[in-house]
Design an enzyme around this catalytic site. Structure first.
Site, PDB file in Angstrom:
ATOM      1  N   ASP A   1      31.982  71.551  35.259  1.00 36.38           N
ATOM      2  CA  ASP A   1      33.362  72.015  35.842  1.00 36.38           C
ATOM      3  C   ASP A   1      32.342  72.626  36.994  1.00 36.38           C
ATOM      4  OD1 ASP A   1      36.355  73.266  35.806  1.00 36.38           O
ATOM      5  OD2 ASP A   1      34.778  74.624  36.811  1.00 36.38           O
ATOM      6  N   TRP A   2      32.533  74.318  37.260  1.00 36.51           N
ATOM      7  CA  TRP A   2      31.663  74.731  38.666  1.00 36.51           C
ATOM      8  C   TRP A   2      29.858  74.677  37.901  1.00 36.51           C
ATOM      9  CZ3 TRP A   2      30.325  76.111  42.944  1.00 36.51           C
ATOM     10  CH2 TRP A   2      31.349  75.863  44.065  1.00 36.51           C
TER      11      TRP A   2
ATOM     12  N   TRP B   1      45.679  72.948  42.364  1.00 37.32           N
ATOM     13  CA  TRP B   1      45.338  73.567  41.755  1.00 37.32           C
ATOM     14  C   TRP B   1      44.595  74.175  42.799  1.00 37.32           C
ATOM     15  CZ3 TRP B   1      43.893  77.526  38.961  1.00 37.32           C
ATOM     16  CH2 TRP B   1      42.548  77.564  38.957  1.00 37.32           C
TER      17      TRP B   1
ATOM     18  N   ASP C   1      40.755  64.423  30.962  1.00 39.65           N
ATOM     19  CA  ASP C   1      40.210  64.567  32.288  1.00 39.65           C
ATOM     20  C   ASP C   1      40.751  64.216  34.148  1.00 39.65           C
ATOM     21  OD1 ASP C   1      40.094  67.320  33.742  1.00 39.65           O
ATOM     22  OD2 ASP C   1      37.814  66.803  33.770  1.00 39.65           O
TER      23      ASP C   1
ATOM     24  N   HIS D   1      39.705  68.776  30.459  1.00 41.09           N
ATOM     25  CA  HIS D   1      38.939  69.246  31.139  1.00 41.09           C
ATOM     26  C   HIS D   1      37.927  69.938  30.295  1.00 41.09           C
ATOM     27  CE1 HIS D   1      37.271  70.518  35.048  1.00 41.09           C
ATOM     28  NE2 HIS D   1      37.379  71.306  34.567  1.00 41.09           N
TER      29      HIS D   1
END
Length: 304
Positions: A123-124, A164, A250, A280
């Site tokens: 992710d980030w 999102w 995901d 995810h």
């Protein structure tokens, strides 16, 4: 800069998270200081595995991976990004920028003088970690990218991401644990869900979590777009071992692994894998499996 600090009592008796806290003080770029939390597990002379979380999780996400990797003789460093976990939380969304997150995170690497790092990012954790790899190549030995990407804004975002982004700004109560729950394949117990909510006693603590979706480059002239393009020019020459370990469930990052495999030279000849039964947040769903993948990757690519 006005900031909040989550009371320590919120982190008592978390499930499968016996790790001791560590802190450094870093500049807030407005004349003050912020306290940043990180886990530091395993032998000080062990090979460093840097685990970077994303949104809206924190180092708790890596609790299933840390023990087997430490038991192999490695040293695990797992920071909480500013605004998350046990780290301080600036109250204004404008306090958070892509560049500030990078600078805050670089403090951990530089202050601890981490070298020969194996990066595990999701992710980030990838949006930040891959930039750090490009800008501090000499400190990294290997990269394992899981359900992440380094966007430049040159391609339109998916419909799922656009929804999102809108949700993150409009929802009255930002549901941290609910977001984790909705992006995992496992059924999460009440105490695990409570652990994901622990950093946020109320909505005033969630400015960083709400801001992250707005920081993803979505147009070619986004403030971070050019710097991310420059990072890609470095990554397209990156020869060190680079592994993709995405999950099979995901929709947000699906296909990103193939893009990295085609563009990053270090991906050649690596045992890229798709981890089954993972959403995810595959560290939550298949943390032990991902740890095994990371250890196999390290063993197959020893540091010379």
């Amino acid at each position: 800069m006005h900031k909040l600090r989550t009371p320590d009592t919120r982190f008592n008796d978390l499930p499968d998270y016996p790790f001791s806290p560590n802190y450094i003080e870093i500049d807030d770029f407005e004349g003050g200081k912020l306290r940043m939390h990180y886990l530091n597990e395993g032998p000080k002379n062990g090979e460093v595995v840097l685990m970077l979380h994303g949104e809206p999780s924190w180092s708790f996400l890596y609790r299933k991976m840390i023990p087997p990797i430490v038991n192999s003789g490695c040293r695990v460093i797992a920071p909480d990004l500013i605004g998350f976990g046990r780290s301080d939380k600036p109250c204004n969304q404008d306090d958070y920028t892509y560049q500030r997150h990078l600078d805050w995170l670089a403090n951990i690497i530089i202050r601890l003088d981490l070298t020969d790092i194996t990066l595990v990012c999701q992710d980030w954790g990838g949006l930040l970690g891959l930039r750090l790899v490009a800008e501090h190549q000499h400190r990294f030995a290997r990269v394992c990218a899981a359900n992440t990407m380094l966007p430049t804004g040159d391609h339109a975002p998916s419909e799922a991401f656009s929804k999102w982004k809108a949700f993150s700004q409009e929802v009255p109560v930002f549901p941290a644990s609910g977001i984790i729950k909705g992006a995992t394949t496992n059924t999460l117990s009440p105490d695990v869900l409570a652990a994901y909510d622990a950093p946020y006693p109320d909505e005033s603590y969630k400015a960083g979590a709400r801001k992250f979706p707005l920081l993803v480059p979505m147009t070619p002239n986004d403030p971070a777009s050019q710097a991310n393009r420059a990072a890609w020019q470095v990554l397209k020459q990156f020869q060190k071992p680079f592994l993709t370990a995405f999950s099979d469930s995901d929709p947000v990052t699906a296909g990103g692994d193939k893009i990295m495999q085609s563009l990053i030279p270090g991906c050649a000849g690596q045992a890229h894998t798709t981890i089954e039964n993972g959403g995810h947040f595959l560290q939550e769903d298949q943390g032990e499996k991902l740890a095994e993948v990371v250890l196999d990757f390290m063993q197959a690519n020893p540091i010379s």
